[in-house]
Write an enzyme that holds these catalytic residues in place. Structure first.
Site, mmCIF file in Angstrom:
data_model
loop_
_atom_site.group_PDB
_atom_site.id
_atom_site.type_symbol
_atom_site.label_atom_id
_atom_site.label_comp_id
_atom_site.label_asym_id
_atom_site.label_seq_id
_atom_site.Cartn_x
_atom_site.Cartn_y
_atom_site.Cartn_z
ATOM 1 N N CYS A 130 4.773 6.282 18.605
ATOM 2 C CA CYS A 130 5.266 5.502 19.743
ATOM 3 C C CYS A 130 4.709 6.090 21.044
ATOM 4 O O CYS A 130 4.672 7.303 21.213
ATOM 5 C CB CYS A 130 6.794 5.550 19.752
ATOM 6 S SG CYS A 130 7.527 4.747 21.174
ATOM 7 N N CYS B 140 7.662 8.384 24.108
ATOM 8 C CA CYS B 140 7.930 9.825 24.257
ATOM 9 C C CYS B 140 6.737 10.598 23.745
ATOM 10 O O CYS B 140 6.442 10.544 22.555
ATOM 11 C CB CYS B 140 9.117 10.238 23.389
ATOM 12 S SG CYS B 140 10.672 9.565 23.924
ATOM 13 N N CYS C 250 15.919 3.607 19.824
ATOM 14 C CA CYS C 250 15.133 4.477 20.692
ATOM 15 C C CYS C 250 16.067 5.539 21.245
ATOM 16 O O CYS C 250 17.056 5.225 21.909
ATOM 17 C CB CYS C 250 14.515 3.665 21.825
ATOM 18 S SG CYS C 250 13.774 4.707 23.080
ATOM 19 N N GLN D 160 16.490 3.663 39.924
ATOM 20 C CA GLN D 160 16.138 4.849 39.128
ATOM 21 C C GLN D 160 16.732 4.741 37.726
ATOM 22 O O GLN D 160 17.854 4.264 37.570
ATOM 23 C CB GLN D 160 16.651 6.121 39.810
ATOM 24 C CG GLN D 160 16.077 6.377 41.195
ATOM 25 C CD GLN D 160 14.634 6.857 41.174
ATOM 26 O OE1 GLN D 160 14.052 7.114 40.124
ATOM 27 N NE2 GLN D 160 14.028 6.957 42.345
ATOM 28 N N TYR E 109 9.638 2.858 51.243
ATOM 29 C CA TYR E 109 9.668 2.530 49.812
ATOM 30 C C TYR E 109 11.126 2.664 49.338
ATOM 31 O O TYR E 109 11.425 3.401 48.404
ATOM 32 C CB TYR E 109 8.758 3.450 48.986
ATOM 33 C CG TYR E 109 7.338 3.587 49.487
ATOM 34 C CD1 TYR E 109 6.344 2.740 48.994
ATOM 35 C CD2 TYR E 109 6.989 4.546 50.431
ATOM 36 C CE1 TYR E 109 5.031 2.866 49.437
ATOM 37 C CE2 TYR E 109 5.690 4.671 50.880
ATOM 38 C CZ TYR E 109 4.710 3.838 50.385
ATOM 39 O OH TYR E 109 3.414 3.973 50.818
ATOM 40 N N ASP F 31 9.209 7.596 49.215
ATOM 41 C CA ASP F 31 9.394 7.640 47.755
ATOM 42 C C ASP F 31 8.506 6.558 47.137
ATOM 43 O O ASP F 31 8.991 5.557 46.611
ATOM 44 C CB ASP F 31 10.879 7.392 47.437
ATOM 45 C CG ASP F 31 11.181 7.489 45.951
ATOM 46 O OD1 ASP F 31 10.282 7.868 45.177
ATOM 47 O OD2 ASP F 31 12.321 7.175 45.561
ATOM 48 N N CYS G 87 6.906 10.449 42.026
ATOM 49 C CA CYS G 87 6.924 10.414 40.558
ATOM 50 C C CYS G 87 5.538 10.720 39.998
ATOM 51 O O CYS G 87 5.316 10.561 38.806
ATOM 52 C CB CYS G 87 7.440 9.062 40.061
ATOM 53 S SG CYS G 87 6.539 7.680 40.753
HETATM 54 N N1 SAH Z 1 13.620 4.977 46.850
HETATM 55 C C1 SAH Z 1 13.955 3.958 45.887
HETATM 56 C C2 SAH Z 1 12.752 3.259 45.272
HETATM 57 C C3 SAH Z 1 11.609 4.120 44.821
HETATM 58 S S1 SAH Z 1 10.436 3.329 43.758
HETATM 59 C C4 SAH Z 1 14.867 4.511 44.815
HETATM 60 O O1 SAH Z 1 15.030 5.723 44.690
HETATM 61 O O2 SAH Z 1 15.453 3.711 44.080
HETATM 62 C C5 SAH Z 1 9.194 2.783 44.828
HETATM 63 C C6 SAH Z 1 9.541 1.508 45.556
HETATM 64 O O3 SAH Z 1 8.433 1.192 46.400
HETATM 65 C C7 SAH Z 1 9.767 0.283 44.680
HETATM 66 O O4 SAH Z 1 10.975 -0.316 45.036
HETATM 67 C C8 SAH Z 1 8.584 -0.646 45.028
HETATM 68 O O5 SAH Z 1 8.931 -2.006 44.992
HETATM 69 C C9 SAH Z 1 8.268 -0.214 46.434
HETATM 70 N N2 SAH Z 1 6.904 -0.429 46.941
HETATM 71 C C10 SAH Z 1 5.744 -0.437 46.264
HETATM 72 N N3 SAH Z 1 4.706 -0.556 47.116
HETATM 73 C C11 SAH Z 1 5.213 -0.604 48.361
HETATM 74 C C12 SAH Z 1 4.648 -0.692 49.661
HETATM 75 N N4 SAH Z 1 3.331 -0.755 49.852
HETATM 76 N N5 SAH Z 1 5.478 -0.721 50.726
HETATM 77 C C13 SAH Z 1 6.818 -0.649 50.560
HETATM 78 N N6 SAH Z 1 7.413 -0.571 49.350
HETATM 79 C C14 SAH Z 1 6.626 -0.535 48.268
#
Ligand code: SAH
Length: 476
Positions: free
Chosen positions: A92, A95, A178, A301, A330, A404, A431
């Site tokens: 798979c 993981c 899973c 998340q 983000y 983020d 990430c």
């Molecule tokens: N901080 C949030 C989301 C992090 S994930 C949390 O912890 O839940 C990254 C996020 O960035 C996603 O929601 C995605 O839709 C968004 N994203 C992706 N590209 C982007 C961009 N160019 N500008 C703004 N947001 C964006």
């Protein structure tokens, strides 16, 4: 040829050729958790092998400076090796570290971040070590995922297969169990599979672009018990949905059942359109003392136990006193923004997915938070506009910026805006350590110094790792 060196052959002086069997000592581990051994100076990548393993391997592919091999036999196991919980873990693609002790996984992830900061970020190793805080591990690295996306396929003998793709393929390795998903998700996948079989409902075939059901998406609100089931389908004309709803409603916590229409020839899982079948088009969950609404198209998340620890680390790094203007770029459904808003004067959240921004605005209301503003758009565009436009003058000069981004990291235009608006602190939640290190390097070259970093394991049993970094302005 096991154990003996052959004359150089294969491509340009390589000591082996495709289909050779070699004995190998694994001494390193790669980005995807694959074992790496060195044979006559050649790096050989072997899935499911660990540092310390002595193995016998079959050479599959030979490149100029390295080769890929398949693990045939573990001659002498590494002391990092454990028995995987899943019988299918070697096949798979979900993981790739189940055969490694959890302590070993944590050490591997921490080193991965460290290596990126040194090799890509250009930092001195001793400095990176001196500002490091220990990785935040999980109490139980299994059954943690609150979100599952099971691909669906028809097998050649007409059965419905659900499970996860084998590594780097779209071939499903079927499973009803899973071990990193919450139990509810496995159970729901089984119910949907039985419903499809009973009513002869077709699975999507990506080669012929025919068939109906592409994916089954489940989301579980860990602390509320609310469940979302979303079938990703090629057409809104799905037969027997009443029967599906009846079956699913027997499950405690079933809150939202919907279809997502994706009729494109694409690897993207979700389409843009949601059709509700039952209940409200969202679920709710709590992180810390805040409540969040989550729609099917919004990012959330996947590991609730670790999310609160990650957000608390970001909050601690921001070190707010209550007088700061903070940008959360983000921002998804405003999770970090609202965590920060409790301690800041004003927060701006920016996110590209409009549904997520709708959720963020509702979430602010749900929690009685009035000092957070949310804007839809690309962070790189919106941040520059906010900095320049008179309309936003109250929030145009952030003291702290939290970013983020997805795996590809921050857009270079955004890094430019950050440097121009010159916040005292940048808290970078990432990430992907490689793009994190790339962006940290740019910020460093423009007046920011990394002061602390901490990895957080959000994705046990996989090679992925989340990191939180504090950067401070050196000439403020
Ligand atoms: N901080 C949030 C989301 C992090 S994930 C949390 O912890 O839940 C990254 C996020 O960035 C996603 O929601 C995605 O839709 C968004 N994203 C992706 N590209 C982007 C961009 N160019 N500008 C703004 N947001 C964006």
């Amino acid at each position: 040829m096991a154990g003996q060196k052959k004359e150089r052959k294969g491509s340009a002086g390589c000591p082996f050729s495709k289909n050779d069997v070699i004995d190998l000592k694994i001494d390193d581990i790669g980005n995807e958790g694959e074992g790496i051994g060195h044979y006559d100076g050649y790096a050989v990548f072997v899935n499911n092998a660990l540092p310390g393993d002595k193995i016998r391997a079959l050479i599959m592919k030979v490149k100029k400076n390295y080769a890929f091999a398949k693990l045939l036999e573990i001659v002498n196991p590494s002391n990092l090796r454990v028995e995987p919980k899943c019988s299918i873990s070697a096949r798979c693609g979900g993981c790739n570290l189940q055969h490694m002790s959890y302590e070993g996984q944590l050490e591997y992830k921490e080193n991965k971040v460290k290596n990126c900061l040194v090799r890509i970020g250009g930092y001195d190793e001793a400095y990176v070590n001196s500002i490091h805080e220990p990785i935040i591990g999980m109490t139980n690295p299994f059954n943690y995922r609150n979100k599952a996306q099971f691909p669906v396929q028809q097998t050649p003998d007409g059965q419905i297969a659900m499970g996860f793709y084998a590594g780097r393929t779209h071939r499903i390795i079927p499973t009803d169990n899973c071990n990193i998903q919450m139990d509810e998700s496995n159970h729901i996948a089984k119910l949907v599979r039985m419903w499809m079989t009973e009513h002869n409902i077709s699975a999507y075939d990506e080669t012929s672009h025919t068939g109906l059901i592409r994916h089954v998406l489940t989301r579980i609100g860990k602390s509320t018990g609310q469940i979302m089931v979303c079938l990703v389908v090629t057409s809104k004309k799905v037969p027997h949905t009443d029967s599906l709803v009846d079956i699913l409603l027997k499950e405690t916590g079933m809150t939202c059942i919907c279809l997502n229409i994706n009729s494109e020839k694409t690897n993207r899982i979700l389409g843009d359109k949601i059709i509700p079948l039952y209940g409200q088009p969202y679920i709710e969950d709590n992180i810390g003392d805040l409540c969040y609404r989550i729609s099917p198209l919004s990012f959330y998340q996947v590991n609730p136990e670790q999310t609160v620890k990650l957000y608390n680390t970001a909050l601690e790094y921001a070190n707010l006193t209550g007088n700061e203007v903070v940008w959360d770029l983000y921002c998804g459904i405003g999770t970090i923004s609202l965590f920060l808003a409790k301690k800041a004067k004003q927060v701006l959240g920016v996110e590209i997915v409009p549904e997520a921004i709708n959720d963020a605005k509702v979430n602010a209301q749900l929690n009685g938070i009035t000092n957070a503003t949310f804007l839809t758009g690309a962070a790189e565009t919106v941040a520059a506009q906010v900095a320049a436009d008179e309309l936003y003058k109250d929030i145009a000069n952030p003291d702290v910026i939290v970013v983020d981004p997805p795996r590809k990291g921050c857009d270079s235009k955004l890094l430019e805006t950050i440097v121009n608006v010159k916040p005292d602190k940048v808290v970078y939640v990432s990430c992907d350590p490689a793009t994190l290190a790339r962006d940290v390097k740019v910020l460093r070259e423009n007046g920011y110094e990394m002061k602390k970093w901490r990895a957080c394991d959000m994705f046990g049993m996989t090679g992925h790792v989340e990191t939180c970094v504090l950067l401070c302005c050196t000439n403020s």
